[in-house]
Design an enzyme around this catalytic site. Structure first.
Site, PDB file in Angstrom:
ATOM      1  CD  GLU A 130       3.966   4.065   4.973  1.00  0.00           C
ATOM      2  OE1 GLU A 130       4.372   2.721   5.310  1.00  0.00           O
ATOM      3  OE2 GLU A 130       3.421   4.837   5.434  1.00  0.00           O
ATOM      4  CB  ALA A 168      -8.181   1.643   3.333  1.00  0.00           C
ATOM      5  CG  LEU A 205      -6.670   1.306   6.956  1.00  0.00           C
ATOM      6  CD1 LEU A 205      -7.831   1.654   7.534  1.00  0.00           C
ATOM      7  CD2 LEU A 205      -5.416   2.383   7.585  1.00  0.00           C
ATOM      8  CB  SER A 206      -2.204  -4.016   6.914  1.00  0.00           C
ATOM      9  OG  SER A 206      -1.033  -3.326   6.485  1.00  0.00           O
ATOM     10  CB  SER A 207      -7.822  -5.582   4.855  1.00  0.00           C
ATOM     11  OG  SER A 207      -7.615  -5.773   3.540  1.00  0.00           O
ATOM     12  CG  ASP A 262       1.711  -4.454   6.276  1.00  0.00           C
ATOM     13  OD1 ASP A 262       2.160  -3.308   6.705  1.00  0.00           O
ATOM     14  OD2 ASP A 262       1.257  -4.521   4.884  1.00  0.00           O
ATOM     15  CE1 TYR A 286       5.344  -2.382  -0.457  1.00  0.00           C
ATOM     16  CE2 TYR A 286       6.572  -4.375  -1.257  1.00  0.00           C
ATOM     17  CZ  TYR A 286       5.973  -3.717  -0.249  1.00  0.00           C
ATOM     18  OH  TYR A 286       6.579  -3.829   0.924  1.00  0.00           O
TER      19      TYR A 286
HETATM   20  C1  GLA Z   1       2.598  -2.446   2.374  1.00  0.00           C
HETATM   21  C2  GLA Z   1       3.462  -3.571   2.925  1.00  0.00           C
HETATM   22  C3  GLA Z   1       4.373  -3.386   3.932  1.00  0.00           C
HETATM   23  C4  GLA Z   1       5.036  -2.159   3.810  1.00  0.00           C
HETATM   24  C5  GLA Z   1       4.292  -0.853   3.255  1.00  0.00           C
HETATM   25  C6  GLA Z   1       4.995   0.384   3.001  1.00  0.00           C
HETATM   26  O1  GLA Z   1       1.687  -2.241   3.452  1.00  0.00           O
HETATM   27  O2  GLA Z   1       2.632  -4.692   2.851  1.00  0.00           O
HETATM   28  O3  GLA Z   1       5.168  -4.526   3.922  1.00  0.00           O
HETATM   29  O4  GLA Z   1       6.353  -2.208   2.901  1.00  0.00           O
HETATM   30  O5  GLA Z   1       3.315  -1.362   2.151  1.00  0.00           O
HETATM   31  O6  GLA Z   1       5.547   0.982   4.183  1.00  0.00           O
END
Ligand code: GLA
Length: 382
Positions: A17, A106, A108-110, A155, A205
């Site tokens: 992560e 959530a 889950l990279s929507s 993602d 972030y």
């Molecule tokens: C988000 C970012 C990713 C990654 C994760 C943490 O999902 O889009 O690129 O950095 O956080 O692992």
């Protein structure tokens, strides 16, 4: 004209992560939650985009797009369209309809699935012949330039390169992608969604990314032959730490420890591949579970991207009989906890009490999602 249908999945991440922008290897996988797109030619050069989940439509001519005021889902559409290099194809307008069952916010990279699916669909529709990696980079740039999140590439790679039943070892320096299997028969992976998303997620972030980039510049000036964080020796790490503020020290410590944990999972996977078994040994599951827990602690105490809701769920889940380990997953400040449990772990028995206690404590209604590791972005037969 033929209808083009595209499915673009969200993702989980087993381990690694916040390593995708910190020179790491990450271990994500696509899951069976998707954006679905329908793309069809129009009679004229205009664009009609329909966001089914929001019950919203957006119609425009290309010339209007660049200066259009956008927010929310329109930012992503605008970014992908402008970054795809469509200029010589604009005589042909399109009608795009999309909807999704990936929960928003959530972890889950929507948004990555939205951008990857759209980029892939446009690439097919206009026969642009871009590679999947080029599409991943366009999707990432969309986040950077149009959503203001300086994300890594994990993602997008998971969504575009996912392989059913496989995790991906994605080397974020070389961009090499190695799918691999972990023999997890006898165990189950699932997600518990905290259903919270704190506001500071994006700014925190970007702040962490900026801190670590600054630390990296310093490291390079101190150790000119150093290629990346992976090869920083303990001795040099100590020298570097002396020059960093406490916050950045902790963040870098997390990164260095997480890099080691990923290497441990990779070593375990290799060892198991040679044993040719599909059933996980108790030892493997316990080791993996322990690594998940260590990662959670690192994200909570060192990288500081967890929150009370996630910590509560993680701790309660880890206390259950039959759970090997759990951790917050994704960018943080909300979203899901990823859980590794024994196959016979009785969800129906365990979860209602946990959800009830969680609701009382935080006033939020948690949700359960099973995890099925699926293929990456694909054209659907229509
Ligand atoms: C988000 C970012 C990713 C990654 C994760 C943490 O999902 O889009 O690129 O950095 O956080 O692992």
């Amino acid at each position: 004209m033929k209808l083009l249908r595209v499915l673009a999945p969200g993702r989980i991440n087993l381990l690694g992560e916040h390593l995708d922008y910190n020179h790491g290897i990450v271990l994500p996988a696509a899951i069976d939650r998707y954006f679905e797109f329908e793309i069809q030619a129009r009679q004229d050069p205009s664009f009609l985009i329909e966001a089914l989940d929001f019950n919203e439509k957006w119609e425009f001519y290309w010339d209007e797009l660049k200066d259009s005021e956008t927010k929310g889902w329109k930012n992503y559409i605008k970014g992908v369209l402008l970054l795809m290099g469509l200029d010589s194809h604009l005589a042909q307008g399109v009608h795009i309809r999309f909807g999704s069952n990936i929960p928003i916010g959530a972890g889950l990279s929507s948004s990555a699935a939205l951008c990857c699916g759209l980029a892939f669909g446009l690439n097919e529709f206009y026969a642009l012949a871009k590679t999947r990696m080029e599409l991943a980079l366009i999707a990432q740039q969309t986040e950077h330039q149009y959503a203001g999140v300086k994300c890594g590439l994990m993602d997008q790679v998971a969504s575009l390169f996912g392989k059913a039943g496989h995790l991906l070892a994605f080397d974020c320096i070389s961009h090499e992608i190695a799918p691999f299997q972990l023999p997890l028969d006898g165990a189950q992976l699932f997600l518990i969604d905290s259903k919270v998303k704190h506001n500071l997620a994006e700014s925190a972030y970007n702040q962490r990314r900026a801190n670590l980039e600054e630390a990296w510049s310093l490291a390079q000036s101190l150790f000119p032959t150093l290629k990346n964080w992976r090869t920083l020796t303990t001795e040099n790490a100590l020298l570097l730490f002396e020059k960093l503020d406490t916050e950045t020290q902790k963040q870098l410590q997390y990164v260095l420890e997480e890099i080691k944990r990923v290497a441990q999972v990779q070593a375990l996977a290799q060892q198991l591949a040679t044993q040719n078994t599909s059933t996980a040994s108790l030892e493997l599951l316990q080791q993996l579970g322990a690594l998940l827990i260590q990662t959670h602690i690192g994200l909570r105490d060192l990288y500081e991207v967890s929150c009370l809701e996630l910590d509560y769920l993680q701790e309660m889940l880890c206390a259950q009989n039959g759970v090997y380990g759990a951790r917050m997953m994704g960018g943080g400040f909300g979203g899901c906890v990823l859980v590794l449990a024994h196959a016979t772990f009785n969800l129906e028995e365990a979860l209602p009490a946990l959800f009830e206690a969680y609701a009382q404590q935080f006033g939020a209604v948690a949700a359960f999602y099973p995890v099925r590791i699926s293929a990456g972005v694909q054209v659907l037969a229509s």
